[in-house]
Design a protein around this motif. Sequence first.
Motif, PDB file in Angstrom:
ATOM      1  N   GLU A 174       0.879  -1.183   0.000  1.00  0.00           N
ATOM      2  CA  GLU A 174       0.000   0.000   0.000  1.00  0.00           C
ATOM      3  C   GLU A 174       0.902   1.215   0.000  1.00  0.00           C
ATOM      4  O   GLU A 174       1.934   1.237   0.676  1.00  0.00           O
ATOM      5  N   THR A 179      -2.908  11.604  -6.923  1.00  0.00           N
ATOM      6  CA  THR A 179      -4.124  11.736  -7.732  1.00  0.00           C
ATOM      7  C   THR A 179      -4.400  13.204  -8.043  1.00  0.00           C
ATOM      8  O   THR A 179      -5.435  13.530  -8.614  1.00  0.00           O
ATOM      9  N   LEU A 203       0.427   5.627 -10.506  1.00  0.00           N
ATOM     10  CA  LEU A 203      -0.112   4.260 -10.552  1.00  0.00           C
ATOM     11  C   LEU A 203       0.829   3.331 -11.314  1.00  0.00           C
ATOM     12  O   LEU A 203       1.017   2.166 -10.939  1.00  0.00           O
ATOM     13  N   LEU A 220      -4.771  -3.774  -8.354  1.00  0.00           N
ATOM     14  CA  LEU A 220      -4.233  -2.609  -7.643  1.00  0.00           C
ATOM     15  C   LEU A 220      -5.293  -1.515  -7.680  1.00  0.00           C
ATOM     16  O   LEU A 220      -5.575  -0.956  -8.742  1.00  0.00           O
ATOM     17  N   VAL A 221      -5.891  -1.231  -6.532  1.00  0.00           N
ATOM     18  CA  VAL A 221      -7.054  -0.323  -6.480  1.00  0.00           C
ATOM     19  C   VAL A 221      -6.925   0.621  -5.288  1.00  0.00           C
ATOM     20  O   VAL A 221      -6.093   0.406  -4.391  1.00  0.00           O
ATOM     21  N   THR A 222      -7.787   1.633  -5.260  1.00  0.00           N
ATOM     22  CA  THR A 222      -7.853   2.454  -4.047  1.00  0.00           C
ATOM     23  C   THR A 222      -8.165   1.502  -2.889  1.00  0.00           C
ATOM     24  O   THR A 222      -8.977   0.585  -3.030  1.00  0.00           O
ATOM     25  N   TRP A 226     -10.620  -2.541  -2.030  1.00  0.00           N
ATOM     26  CA  TRP A 226     -10.056  -3.896  -1.977  1.00  0.00           C
ATOM     27  C   TRP A 226     -10.916  -4.776  -1.059  1.00  0.00           C
ATOM     28  O   TRP A 226     -10.811  -4.696   0.159  1.00  0.00           O
ATOM     29  N   PRO A 238     -13.523   6.354  -2.295  1.00  0.00           N
ATOM     30  CA  PRO A 238     -12.130   6.190  -2.712  1.00  0.00           C
ATOM     31  C   PRO A 238     -11.205   7.163  -1.990  1.00  0.00           C
ATOM     32  O   PRO A 238     -11.610   8.273  -1.653  1.00  0.00           O
ATOM     33  N   ASP A 240      -6.705   8.370  -1.800  1.00  0.00           N
ATOM     34  CA  ASP A 240      -5.503   8.372  -2.644  1.00  0.00           C
ATOM     35  C   ASP A 240      -4.644   7.107  -2.506  1.00  0.00           C
ATOM     36  O   ASP A 240      -4.102   6.622  -3.505  1.00  0.00           O
ATOM     37  N   HIS A 242      -3.317   3.557  -2.751  1.00  0.00           N
ATOM     38  CA  HIS A 242      -3.713   2.367  -3.509  1.00  0.00           C
ATOM     39  C   HIS A 242      -2.972   1.163  -2.937  1.00  0.00           C
ATOM     40  O   HIS A 242      -1.915   1.300  -2.333  1.00  0.00           O
TER      41      HIS A 242
END
Length: 249
Positions: A174, A179, A203, A220-222, A226, A238, A240, A242
């Motif tokens: 993480e 962003t 990203l 791989l997401v905010t 997850w 969401p 920042d 990720h």
Amino acid sequence: MWNYLQGGKDHYQVDRDAGDAMAEANPDMFYLARQVRQFFARTVRWVAAEAGVRQFLDLGCGLPAPVDAPNTCEIAQSVHPAARIVYVDNDKVVLAHARALLTPATDLVKCAYIDSDVREIDAILAEAGRTLDLTEPVGVLMLGILGALEYDQALAVLERVTAAVPSGSYLVVEDGVDTGRVSQAGITRRHQSGVDRYELRTLDQMHGYFEGWELVEPGLVTITAWRPGAVDVGTIRPVDPHGGVARKP
Ligand SMILES: C[S@@+](CC[C@H](N)C(=O)[O-])C[C@H]1O[C@@H](n2cnc3c(N)ncnc32)[C@H](O)[C@@H]1O
């Protein structure tokens, strides 16, 4: 500072000032710090319970969680009572807490603590091998630490870790992603306040962390996206940072 942002009780005025400076740069700061802890708990539980991993290397572990949140050993050992964990950090306050908690009188004897800079990764892996069986899958946790390194250094550390653990191991990462929502003036003020540097990544850079690993769903997401659990009140949104979980093939 991170303990302050996460709602803990182990902080000094200087930590609160630095945390408030970060919150000035990013009004989401308190919310996202707590969401990082939630992401951490969900991912460690998933790696232990769904992937069956019984040993963890927690690089940049930080202070023990606030009272209402579990730590790595509590989560992993709630799934596998004999799970082994090695914690690593280079902060002397974290070391003091580790000395107080990881005593032979507690159930935490299957846990070890290494006081080291993660850039000394070869020495860390050698020392970790005294507690962990590095021929068996390992859950490697790197939450909120890689941004403290130059990007090339972060990749070099990850390369060594990837080579050291066997197929079937998992990597949880993480980090803060730029962003565009965090004010640059705020970041500059924060760095001027004397706290350790922490670079936001793109990203693409974060995808680079997972070289040699296969991301599991949802990728791989905010961090709030997850595999979120049900929430009783409010909505999750969401943020920042990720993160992702990946398996070494
Ligand atoms: C933002 S905190 C994250 C703590 C925890 N992983 C979490 O997600 O809640 C980052 C931690 O990494 C540690 N850290 C930063 N740079 C480090 C380095 N070069 N080597 C070892 N630990 C480091 C800090 O001392 C701090 O405890």
